[in-house]
Scaffold this motif. Structure first.
Motif, PDB file in Angstrom:
ATOM      1  N   GLU A 126     -37.413   8.925   7.505  1.00 12.42           N
ATOM      2  CA  GLU A 126     -37.270  10.148   8.271  1.00 12.42           C
ATOM      3  C   GLU A 126     -37.120  11.338   7.313  1.00 12.42           C
ATOM      4  OE1 GLU A 126     -37.578  10.430  11.438  1.00 12.42           O
ATOM      5  OE2 GLU A 126     -37.440   8.335  12.089  1.00 12.42           O
ATOM      6  N   PRO A 127     -37.701  12.482   7.643  1.00 10.55           N
ATOM      7  CA  PRO A 127     -37.539  13.662   6.780  1.00 10.55           C
ATOM      8  C   PRO A 127     -36.132  14.250   6.901  1.00 10.55           C
ATOM      9  CG  PRO A 127     -38.740  14.250   8.761  1.00 10.55           C
ATOM     10  CD  PRO A 127     -38.549  12.755   8.816  1.00 10.55           C
ATOM     11  N   ILE A 128     -35.745  15.019   5.895  1.00 13.35           N
ATOM     12  CA  ILE A 128     -34.418  15.640   5.843  1.00 13.35           C
ATOM     13  C   ILE A 128     -34.601  17.145   5.685  1.00 13.35           C
ATOM     14  CG2 ILE A 128     -32.207  15.715   4.613  1.00 13.35           C
ATOM     15  CD1 ILE A 128     -33.075  12.924   3.422  1.00 13.35           C
ATOM     16  N   TYR A 129     -33.951  17.915   6.551  1.00 13.52           N
ATOM     17  CA  TYR A 129     -34.051  19.369   6.502  1.00 13.52           C
ATOM     18  C   TYR A 129     -32.740  20.049   6.149  1.00 13.52           C
ATOM     19  CZ  TYR A 129     -38.633  19.230   8.841  1.00 13.52           C
ATOM     20  OH  TYR A 129     -39.960  19.014   9.157  1.00 13.52           O
ATOM     21  N   ASP A 237     -46.030  20.664   3.827  1.00 13.85           N
ATOM     22  CA  ASP A 237     -47.045  20.021   4.660  1.00 13.85           C
ATOM     23  C   ASP A 237     -46.934  18.496   4.518  1.00 13.85           C
ATOM     24  OD1 ASP A 237     -49.812  20.468   6.167  1.00 13.85           O
ATOM     25  OD2 ASP A 237     -50.079  18.842   4.719  1.00 13.85           O
ATOM     26  N   PHE A 238     -46.736  17.794   5.644  1.00  9.22           N
ATOM     27  CA  PHE A 238     -46.602  16.335   5.605  1.00  9.22           C
ATOM     28  C   PHE A 238     -46.830  15.783   7.007  1.00  9.22           C
ATOM     29  CE2 PHE A 238     -42.586  17.703   7.221  1.00  9.22           C
ATOM     30  CZ  PHE A 238     -42.077  16.652   7.980  1.00  9.22           C
ATOM     31  N   ASN A 239     -46.950  14.489   7.087  1.00  5.72           N
ATOM     32  CA  ASN A 239     -46.950  13.789   8.366  1.00  5.72           C
ATOM     33  C   ASN A 239     -46.121  12.506   8.209  1.00  5.72           C
ATOM     34  OD1 ASN A 239     -48.638  12.137   6.875  1.00  5.72           O
ATOM     35  ND2 ASN A 239     -50.518  12.745   7.966  1.00  5.72           N
ATOM     36  N   GLN A 240     -46.077  11.707   9.258  1.00  2.00           N
ATOM     37  CA  GLN A 240     -45.245  10.513   9.184  1.00  2.00           C
ATOM     38  C   GLN A 240     -45.746   9.546   8.113  1.00  2.00           C
ATOM     39  OE1 GLN A 240     -42.342  10.147  10.486  1.00  2.00           O
ATOM     40  NE2 GLN A 240     -42.062   8.116   9.577  1.00  2.00           N
ATOM     41  N   GLN A 241     -47.046   9.533   7.877  1.00  2.00           N
ATOM     42  CA  GLN A 241     -47.587   8.690   6.811  1.00  2.00           C
ATOM     43  C   GLN A 241     -46.984   9.083   5.463  1.00  2.00           C
ATOM     44  OE1 GLN A 241     -52.019   7.611   5.996  1.00  2.00           O
ATOM     45  NE2 GLN A 241     -51.649   9.446   4.754  1.00  2.00           N
ATOM     46  N   THR A 242     -46.874  10.396   5.216  1.00  2.00           N
ATOM     47  CA  THR A 242     -46.286  10.889   3.967  1.00  2.00           C
ATOM     48  C   THR A 242     -44.866  10.371   3.795  1.00  2.00           C
ATOM     49  OG1 THR A 242     -47.527  12.954   4.309  1.00  2.00           O
ATOM     50  CG2 THR A 242     -45.816  12.955   2.601  1.00  2.00           C
ATOM     51  N   VAL A 243     -44.070  10.503   4.857  1.00  2.00           N
ATOM     52  CA  VAL A 243     -42.670  10.076   4.797  1.00  2.00           C
ATOM     53  C   VAL A 243     -42.584   8.574   4.573  1.00  2.00           C
ATOM     54  CG1 VAL A 243     -40.479  10.027   6.044  1.00  2.00           C
ATOM     55  CG2 VAL A 243     -42.007  11.978   6.312  1.00  2.00           C
ATOM     56  N   ARG A 244     -43.450   7.823   5.239  1.00  2.00           N
ATOM     57  CA  ARG A 244     -43.438   6.362   5.117  1.00  2.00           C
ATOM     58  C   ARG A 244     -43.822   5.930   3.704  1.00  2.00           C
ATOM     59  NH1 ARG A 244     -47.593   3.169   5.570  1.00  2.00           N
ATOM     60  NH2 ARG A 244     -48.853   4.701   6.720  1.00  2.00           N
ATOM     61  N   ILE A 245     -44.825   6.578   3.121  1.00  2.00           N
ATOM     62  CA  ILE A 245     -45.261   6.229   1.761  1.00  2.00           C
ATOM     63  C   ILE A 245     -44.141   6.534   0.759  1.00  2.00           C
ATOM     64  CG2 ILE A 245     -46.828   6.887  -0.111  1.00  2.00           C
ATOM     65  CD1 ILE A 245     -48.996   7.285   2.083  1.00  2.00           C
ATOM     66  N   ALA A 246     -43.551   7.710   0.869  1.00  2.00           N
ATOM     67  CA  ALA A 246     -42.447   8.073  -0.029  1.00  2.00           C
ATOM     68  C   ALA A 246     -41.297   7.081   0.111  1.00  2.00           C
ATOM     69  CB  ALA A 246     -41.966   9.495   0.280  1.00  2.00           C
ATOM     70  N   HIS A 247     -40.989   6.725   1.355  1.00  2.00           N
ATOM     71  CA  HIS A 247     -39.910   5.758   1.605  1.00  2.00           C
ATOM     72  C   HIS A 247     -40.220   4.420   0.948  1.00  2.00           C
ATOM     73  CE1 HIS A 247     -37.493   2.890   4.079  1.00  2.00           C
ATOM     74  NE2 HIS A 247     -36.604   3.850   3.968  1.00  2.00           N
ATOM     75  N   GLY A 248     -41.490   4.007   1.015  1.00  2.00           N
ATOM     76  CA  GLY A 248     -41.892   2.754   0.385  1.00  2.00           C
ATOM     77  C   GLY A 248     -41.763   2.790  -1.127  1.00  2.00           C
ATOM     78  N   LEU A 249     -41.816   3.978  -1.712  1.00  2.00           N
ATOM     79  CA  LEU A 249     -41.651   4.150  -3.154  1.00  2.00           C
ATOM     80  C   LEU A 249     -40.188   4.408  -3.533  1.00  2.00           C
ATOM     81  CD1 LEU A 249     -44.802   6.389  -3.791  1.00  2.00           C
ATOM     82  CD2 LEU A 249     -44.465   4.027  -4.592  1.00  2.00           C
ATOM     83  N   GLY A 250     -39.302   4.300  -2.559  1.00  2.00           N
ATOM     84  CA  GLY A 250     -37.873   4.484  -2.823  1.00  2.00           C
ATOM     85  C   GLY A 250     -37.432   5.935  -2.799  1.00  2.00           C
ATOM     86  N   LEU A 251     -38.239   6.828  -2.208  1.00  2.00           N
ATOM     87  CA  LEU A 251     -37.925   8.259  -2.190  1.00  2.00           C
ATOM     88  C   LEU A 251     -37.648   8.747  -0.765  1.00  2.00           C
ATOM     89  CD1 LEU A 251     -40.747   9.582  -4.556  1.00  2.00           C
ATOM     90  CD2 LEU A 251     -38.537   8.598  -5.169  1.00  2.00           C
ATOM     91  N   LYS A 252     -36.744   9.704  -0.656  1.00  2.00           N
ATOM     92  CA  LYS A 252     -36.469  10.352   0.621  1.00  2.00           C
ATOM     93  C   LYS A 252     -37.203  11.688   0.646  1.00  2.00           C
ATOM     94  CE  LYS A 252     -31.873   8.268   1.010  1.00  2.00           C
ATOM     95  NZ  LYS A 252     -31.924   7.583  -0.307  1.00  2.00           N
ATOM     96  N   THR A 253     -37.865  11.983   1.755  1.00  2.00           N
ATOM     97  CA  THR A 253     -38.626  13.221   1.893  1.00  2.00           C
ATOM     98  C   THR A 253     -37.701  14.347   2.326  1.00  2.00           C
ATOM     99  OG1 THR A 253     -40.628  12.004   2.477  1.00  2.00           O
ATOM    100  CG2 THR A 253     -40.541  14.346   3.084  1.00  2.00           C
ATOM    101  N   VAL A 254     -37.643  15.399   1.509  1.00  2.00           N
ATOM    102  CA  VAL A 254     -36.728  16.508   1.785  1.00  2.00           C
ATOM    103  C   VAL A 254     -37.509  17.815   1.934  1.00  2.00           C
ATOM    104  CG1 VAL A 254     -36.259  16.872  -0.683  1.00  2.00           C
ATOM    105  CG2 VAL A 254     -34.618  17.676   1.005  1.00  2.00           C
ATOM    106  N   LEU A 255     -37.195  18.541   2.994  1.00  2.00           N
ATOM    107  CA  LEU A 255     -37.798  19.853   3.239  1.00  2.00           C
ATOM    108  C   LEU A 255     -36.752  20.932   2.957  1.00  2.00           C
ATOM    109  CD1 LEU A 255     -40.767  19.737   4.150  1.00  2.00           C
ATOM    110  CD2 LEU A 255     -39.533  17.692   4.931  1.00  2.00           C
ATOM    111  N   TRP A 256     -36.659  21.961   3.767  1.00  2.00           N
ATOM    112  CA  TRP A 256     -35.681  23.019   3.528  1.00  2.00           C
ATOM    113  C   TRP A 256     -35.142  23.539   4.853  1.00  2.00           C
ATOM    114  CZ3 TRP A 256     -40.921  23.683   2.494  1.00  2.00           C
ATOM    115  CH2 TRP A 256     -41.598  24.554   3.348  1.00  2.00           C
ATOM    116  N   THR A 257     -33.984  24.150   4.778  1.00  2.00           N
ATOM    117  CA  THR A 257     -33.374  24.799   5.933  1.00  2.00           C
ATOM    118  C   THR A 257     -33.704  26.284   5.940  1.00  2.00           C
ATOM    119  OG1 THR A 257     -31.466  23.378   5.399  1.00  2.00           O
ATOM    120  CG2 THR A 257     -31.211  24.880   7.255  1.00  2.00           C
ATOM    121  N   LEU A 258     -33.732  26.866   4.753  1.00  2.00           N
ATOM    122  CA  LEU A 258     -33.885  28.320   4.613  1.00  2.00           C
ATOM    123  C   LEU A 258     -34.856  28.615   3.472  1.00  2.00           C
ATOM    124  CD1 LEU A 258     -32.961  31.150   5.447  1.00  2.00           C
ATOM    125  CD2 LEU A 258     -30.936  30.841   4.009  1.00  2.00           C
TER     126      LEU A 258
END
Length: 328
Positions: A126-129, A237-258
């Motif tokens: 899941e992405p993090i904002y 710019d991302f989609n669920q595939q992006t988040v899933r691939i990053a997660h599979g590589l041990g990474l958490k997908t982070v965006l921004w609040t501000l």
């Protein structure tokens, strides 16, 4: 003769004991008994803590002051929000130290953090904002793909303010600028993944998206010895595939609040005002090494601090580790 000596000796001893119960000698004995020992001889095995009124007092204080942890949650708007540790008195350690200090010393309470039952890792891909709104921290995110001339001035300001930030490296930039990347690392900042060629991740095939992330992940390890944790999609710019691939590589997908939107070259004053008006606990602030952010950075940090928040890295802000206010 021996009998008479024994009688006299016993009489003398009785007299001393009698004096000891009253008068000056008696007062001295009472005072001496009230003084704490210079060196503690407390043996934790000699007394059952549960039977000691002091231990019961500490337990009562623990119940009155305990702060419960906050679990990580999946929010409908903000997606994955990290948990936040609780806090309670460590009764055993507090009791041990109190007994060692002696009855005349005030109790110094020892605290321990209580981890949440649910953490980011339990929420899946899941992405993090944003960070937890109960944690008084703000993350400074600096995405680096251009703007070399402003990096060192920004590093100098961060040093001056004693603040660490997270730099997300475009892999092709890192390949061309290893020495500048090492300077950022030497200053103690968090170094993370911004893909390799700054693409729109949502438009890539699964194979290409995986290569973009893994290539920069590998370069971070080989050139800087960094074990990558976070992935920031270029341009957000991302989609669920992006988040899933990053997660599979041990990474958490982070965006921004501000977003400072510094690439539009706003005035430094307007950037500082935006941060002053909108930053709050858990805010992730996006910027780049631009003229606007370079000139606004010190003001941004100062208004964050004035709001009672602590500026720091993404890792620090998204960690469940509790912020403990300084005592005194």
């Amino acid at each position: 003769m021996n009998g008479r000596k024994s009688v006299i000796l016993l009489a003398c001893l009785a007299t001393v004991v009698g004096i000891g119960k009253t008068g000056v000698v008696g007062e001295y004995i009472q005072v001496a008994r009230q003084q704490p020992a210079a060196v503690s001889t407390w043996d934790p095995k000699a007394v059952e803590p549960q039977q000691d009124p002091l231990y019961k007092q500490i337990l009562e204080k623990r119940e009155q002051t305990r702060i419960q942890p906050v679990d990580a949650v999946l929010d409908r708007v903000w997606k994955a929000i990290p948990g936040y540790n609780g806090l309670e008195i460590d009764a055993e350690e507090t009791y041990k130290q109190a007994k060692a200090a002696g009855a005349s010393s005030p109790i110094t309470y020892v605290y321990r953090q209580i981890p949440p039952k649910v953490n980011l890792e339990d929420l899946g891909a899941e992405p993090i904002y944003r960070g937890n709104p109960k944690k008084p921290m703000v993350a400074l995110m600096i995405n680096v793909a251009w703007g070399n001339e402003f990096i060192v001035p920004m590093l100098d300001i961060l040093d001056q303010e004693k603040v660490k930030a997270t730099f997300f490296f475009d892999g092709s930039w890192l390949k061309k600028n290893p020495e500048l990347a090492k300077e950022i690392q030497k200053r103690g900042h968090e170094l993370e993944n911004h893909a390799y060629t700054h693409p729109n991740m949502s438009q890539l095939s699964e194979y290409r998206a995986s290569m973009e992330i893994s290539k920069t992940q590998k370069l971070l390890k080989e050139s800087l010895g960094v074990d990558n944790t976070w992935f920031a999609p270029p341009s957000g710019d991302f989609n669920q595939q992006t988040v899933r691939i990053a997660h599979g590589l041990g990474l958490k997908t982070v965006l921004w609040t501000l977003d400072t939107v510094d690439w539009q070259n706003p005035s430094p004053e307007s950037v500082v005002n935006k941060i002053s008006n909108r930053a709050q606990a858990g805010t992730l602030i996006l910027m780049h090494p631009t003229a606007s952010s370079s000139k606004a950075l010190q003001g941004m940090i100062q208004v964050i601090k004035k709001k009672g928040l602590i500026p720091g890295t993404v890792g620090q802000t998204l960690s469940p580790e509790r912020i403990i206010p300084p005592s005194g």
